[in-house]
Design an enzyme around this catalytic site. Structure first.
Site, PDB file in Angstrom:
ATOM      1  N   CYS A 142     -13.579 -30.773 -43.475  1.00  0.00           N
ATOM      2  CA  CYS A 142     -14.053 -30.763 -44.860  1.00  0.00           C
ATOM      3  C   CYS A 142     -15.282 -29.862 -45.029  1.00  0.00           C
ATOM      4  O   CYS A 142     -15.171 -28.658 -44.860  1.00  0.00           O
ATOM      5  CB  CYS A 142     -14.299 -32.179 -45.360  1.00  0.00           C
ATOM      6  SG  CYS A 142     -14.392 -32.263 -47.181  1.00  0.00           S
ATOM      7  N   SER A 192     -11.172 -34.810 -50.629  1.00  0.00           N
ATOM      8  CA  SER A 192     -12.271 -35.400 -51.394  1.00  0.00           C
ATOM      9  C   SER A 192     -13.430 -34.409 -51.356  1.00  0.00           C
ATOM     10  O   SER A 192     -14.336 -34.519 -50.546  1.00  0.00           O
ATOM     11  CB  SER A 192     -12.682 -36.746 -50.783  1.00  0.00           C
ATOM     12  OG  SER A 192     -13.772 -37.303 -51.474  1.00  0.00           O
ATOM     13  N   HIS A 235      -9.202 -34.500 -45.151  1.00  0.00           N
ATOM     14  CA  HIS A 235      -9.645 -35.630 -44.332  1.00  0.00           C
ATOM     15  C   HIS A 235      -8.442 -36.371 -43.771  1.00  0.00           C
ATOM     16  O   HIS A 235      -8.121 -37.485 -44.207  1.00  0.00           O
ATOM     17  CB  HIS A 235     -10.477 -36.597 -45.173  1.00  0.00           C
ATOM     18  CG  HIS A 235     -11.854 -36.124 -45.479  1.00  0.00           C
ATOM     19  ND1 HIS A 235     -12.890 -36.167 -44.573  1.00  0.00           N
ATOM     20  CD2 HIS A 235     -12.371 -35.598 -46.620  1.00  0.00           C
ATOM     21  CE1 HIS A 235     -13.989 -35.691 -45.134  1.00  0.00           C
ATOM     22  NE2 HIS A 235     -13.709 -35.338 -46.370  1.00  0.00           N
ATOM     23  N   GLU A 237      -8.395 -37.909 -41.191  1.00  0.00           N
ATOM     24  CA  GLU A 237      -8.904 -39.091 -40.495  1.00  0.00           C
ATOM     25  C   GLU A 237      -9.121 -40.282 -41.414  1.00  0.00           C
ATOM     26  O   GLU A 237      -9.366 -41.401 -40.936  1.00  0.00           O
ATOM     27  CB  GLU A 237     -10.224 -38.749 -39.779  1.00  0.00           C
ATOM     28  CG  GLU A 237     -11.478 -38.766 -40.648  1.00  0.00           C
ATOM     29  CD  GLU A 237     -11.656 -37.533 -41.518  1.00  0.00           C
ATOM     30  OE1 GLU A 237     -12.698 -37.422 -42.188  1.00  0.00           O
ATOM     31  OE2 GLU A 237     -10.756 -36.668 -41.517  1.00  0.00           O
TER      32      GLU A 237
END
Length: 313
Positions: A142, A192, A235, A237
């Site tokens: 990110c 995000s 993301h 993760e």
């Protein structure tokens, strides 16, 4: 094989409840094997949550790994107890003489700032340069992906009118490379972020290769140096409820954040998230560990360096 984690790390008990095999240092020292050394520079505010998310994915491999957590000397975390930081994290200047098989650098909620205006830009620039000579393969996530592309290659970032927020379909542009072994032609990735990098800027650099992107969220994965650098703009993760937590945190406080797209069942925030990225997230991290670290890193870790040879993908 399990992950080897610091004794008493909160993620150990959390993941044991999910039947994920982890091991603390005390048990691991009895095994005669050279584990992979993975260092995580965790820039996210909720460090324990991020630790757990990453450890969950790293555990999905038959290889034993030692996990280290790095922190910045030029920045103090405001959202994680200082006792936790002192117990489990080491400053970069403590770790900089060591070599690591892999490194993960996380995102950070500082996209509104120009890179040079970030309080720890000088220190993180040193870490980016250090990773070239002390780490076999580094994954930037990110904000770190944008910062790494800017530091190493001068790729700029751009502010978005609305937050890129939700789960977006991605297309593998080079499905034959080891990073995507076992992948479908399309996969899903949580995003995000308030900024983006653009294809036309990346294509100016022959060293960079866009290997996955989305018609909605744009460039998603960029590789360089035969896999020594992997930049992931989203993301993978994230746990199932991370976007939900972010949405409820910002609801009514910001006018540039809408409900996360393609996330809630029936697009109803009163319903549970529809998890569509977990299987490919596990594949992405296990492929990275296997093909870009384990099969490329030298047995003698001191041989890791800038001149390591990598096959051309």
């Amino acid at each position: 094989m399990p992950l080897r984690l610091p004794d008493k790390l909160p993620a150990i008990e959390l993941l044991k409840k999910e039947n994920i095999f982890v091991m603390d240092d005390s048990r691991a020292t009895s095994q005669d094997i050279r584990p992979l050394r993975i260092v995580i520079l965790n820039l996210m505010p909720l460090k324990i949550t991020t630790e757990t998310d990453l450890v969950r994915l790293l555990s999905n491999t038959p290889l034993q790994m030692e996990i280290y957590f790095m922190k910045l000397k030029s920045h103090t975390s405001k959202n994680t107890p200082i006792e936790h930081m002192m117990m489990f994290y080491k400053d970069f200047d403590v770790l900089e003489k060591e070599k690591f098989d892999g490194m993960i650098i996380t995102g950070a909620p500082i996209e509104h700032l120009e890179f040079e205006d970030v309080e720890y830009w000088n220190e993180i620039s040193k870490i980016f340069a250090w990773a070239n000579t002390h780490v076999t393969s580094t994954m930037y996530i990110c904000w770190a992906a944008q910062a790494g592309l800017y530091y190493h290659y001068g790729v700029p970032k751009y502010q978005l009118p609305k937050k890129m927020f939700g789960i977006f379909q991605q297309h593998t542009l080079q499905p034959q490379i080891p990073l995507f072994r076992g992948f479908d032609d399309v996969f899903y990735m949580p995003h995000s972020r308030h900024t983006e990098v653009r294809r036309e800027d990346i294509e100016k650099h022959n060293e960079l290769e866009i290997v996955a992107e989305s018609p909605d969220s744009g460039v998603s994965i960029v590789m360089a140096r035969g896999g020594r650098q992997i930049f992931v703009t989203g993301h993978m993760e994230y746990s199932p409820y991370t976007l939900d937590s972010e949405y409820r945190r910002d609801l009514g406080k910001r006018d540039d954040v809408d409900m996360p797209k393609n996330y809630y069942r029936d697009n109803d925030p009163q319903k549970a998230p529809n998890v569509t990225w977990r299987a490919h997230a596990n594949l992405l991290f296990s492929n990275w560990i296997n093909y870009y670290i384990y099969q490329e890193t030298p047995y003698n870790i001191e041989e890791i360096g800038y001149k390591n040879k990598f096959h051309t993908l």
